[in-house]
Design a protein around this motif. Structure first.
Motif, mmCIF file in Angstrom:
data_model
loop_
_atom_site.group_PDB
_atom_site.id
_atom_site.type_symbol
_atom_site.label_atom_id
_atom_site.label_comp_id
_atom_site.label_asym_id
_atom_site.label_seq_id
_atom_site.Cartn_x
_atom_site.Cartn_y
_atom_site.Cartn_z
ATOM 1 N N MET A 134 30.479 61.607 20.236
ATOM 2 C CA MET A 134 30.261 62.079 18.869
ATOM 3 C C MET A 134 28.796 61.998 18.448
ATOM 4 O O MET A 134 28.361 62.756 17.567
ATOM 5 N N ALA A 179 25.329 69.141 14.983
ATOM 6 C CA ALA A 179 26.351 70.074 14.481
ATOM 7 C C ALA A 179 26.952 69.700 13.134
ATOM 8 O O ALA A 179 27.967 70.273 12.733
ATOM 9 N N LEU A 189 27.106 65.301 18.735
ATOM 10 C CA LEU A 189 27.629 66.251 17.747
ATOM 11 C C LEU A 189 27.077 65.945 16.357
ATOM 12 O O LEU A 189 26.744 66.860 15.597
ATOM 13 N N SER A 214 32.990 67.448 8.881
ATOM 14 C CA SER A 214 32.876 66.824 10.203
ATOM 15 C C SER A 214 34.215 66.460 10.825
ATOM 16 O O SER A 214 34.247 66.051 11.998
ATOM 17 N N LEU A 233 34.562 68.212 13.931
ATOM 18 C CA LEU A 233 33.849 67.622 15.058
ATOM 19 C C LEU A 233 34.663 66.482 15.673
ATOM 20 O O LEU A 233 34.711 66.336 16.901
ATOM 21 N N TRP A 234 35.296 65.686 14.807
ATOM 22 C CA TRP A 234 36.168 64.626 15.316
ATOM 23 C C TRP A 234 37.352 65.223 16.074
ATOM 24 O O TRP A 234 37.816 64.647 17.060
#
Length: 221
Positions: A80, A87, A83, A19, A22-23
Motif C-alpha cells: 500500500m 495514487a 499506492l 482510497s 486502493l485498499w
C-alpha cells in the motif's frame, strides 16, 4: 449561521481520500499472495477497521486462521505504501471543506484506523499543516469502532467530543465517533451506513461548508 463546531474530526480513507478502492487492490493482491480469493462480504466488513482486525477477517475468509496477522499486515502495508505515494485521490468536495475549516481557524484532527507509517505518506498529499492533532490506528489501545480514537482526538484538541463534528464514511468509523459523543456527518463511500440519532447523511461533500457543519451540530444537539 448557527454556532459552528468547536472542532472538526476527519476520517481519512473513504472520507478525505477515495482510497478504499486502493485498499481493495491491496487486499485482493494479498489474498492472491496467500493463495485465495477475498469475498465481497469480508471486504465490506473490513471497511474502517484496524489492520489487525482486517487481517483476522481475511484469514478467516480464506479458511486460513493459522496465518500470522503481523506477517500479512506487513506485506499489505509494503504494497500500500507505493499506492499511497502515487495514487491517492481526494473525494469530491473534501479538499475544499478542509480548506474552509482551516481558513475559519477551527481546530481539525485526522482520526484514522490506518497505521502511522502509511498516514505519514498520505500527509504528503493531505498537508500536515491542516491538522492540529492526528490519531492513527496503531496509536490507541482500541481502534475503531471503539470510541477511543475520537475521544483521544477531541482531548488532544482540548475540546469536548460532543462539541466537535466528525466526518465519516463507514459503519465502523461512524460507530466510533457516535460512541464518543460526536455528531457525525456520514458520507458513505463503499458501503451504506445505517441511519442513527446522532448522524446526518449526505451523498457527497460537494458543497458542504461551515453552515452545513453547523447544521449537523444543531440537528443532533
Amino acid at each position: 449561521m448557527s454556532d459552528l463546531p468547536a472542532g472538526v474530526l476527519f476520517d481519512m480513507d473513504g472520507t478525505l481520500f477515495d482510497s478504499e478502492k486502493l485498499w481493495d487492490v491491496g487486499l485482493e493482491e494479498l489474498a492472491h499472495h496467500l493463495g485465495g480469493e477475498l469475498s465481497q462480504a469480508a471486504r465490506t466488513t473490513m471497511i474502517g477497521a484496524p489492520l489487525a482486525m482486517s487481517m483476522e477477517i481475511l484469514h478467516a475468509d480464506l479458511g486460513r486462521p493459522d496465518l500470522d496477522i503481523a506477517t500479512s499486515g506487513a506485506w499489505l502495508e509494503d504494497y500500500m505504501r507505493e499506492l499511497f505515494r502515487t495514487a491517492l485521490v481526494w473525494r469530491p468536495g473534501a479538499r475544499e471543506l478542509l480548506a474552509e475549516v482551516r481558513s475559519a481557524g477551527i481546530p481539525a484532527a485526522l482520526v484514522t484506523a490506518t497505521r502511522r507509517n502509511l498516514v505519514e505518506v498520505a500527509l504528503d498529499t493531505l498537508g500536515r499543516e491542516n491538522f492540529d492533532a492526528i490519531v492513527c490506528g496503531d496509536e490507541v489501545e482500541h481502534s475503531k469502532p471503539h470510541p477511543e480514537p475520537y475521544l483521544r482526538a477531541a482531548s488532544l484538541l482540548g475540546l469536548d467530543a460532543g462539541d466537535c463534528v466528525a466526518i465519516e464514511d463507514s459503519v465502523n468509523g461512524t460507530a466510533s465517533a457516535e460512541a464518543a459523543g460526536c455528531p457525525v456527518l456520514v458520507v458513505p463511500s463503499e458501503a451504506p451506513v445505517p441511519a442513527g440519532a446522532r448522524r446526518v447523511q449526505r451523498e457527497s461533500l460537494v458543497g458542504v461548508g461551515l453552515s452545513e457543519l453547523a447544521a449537523v451540530l444543531a440537528a443532533v444537539g
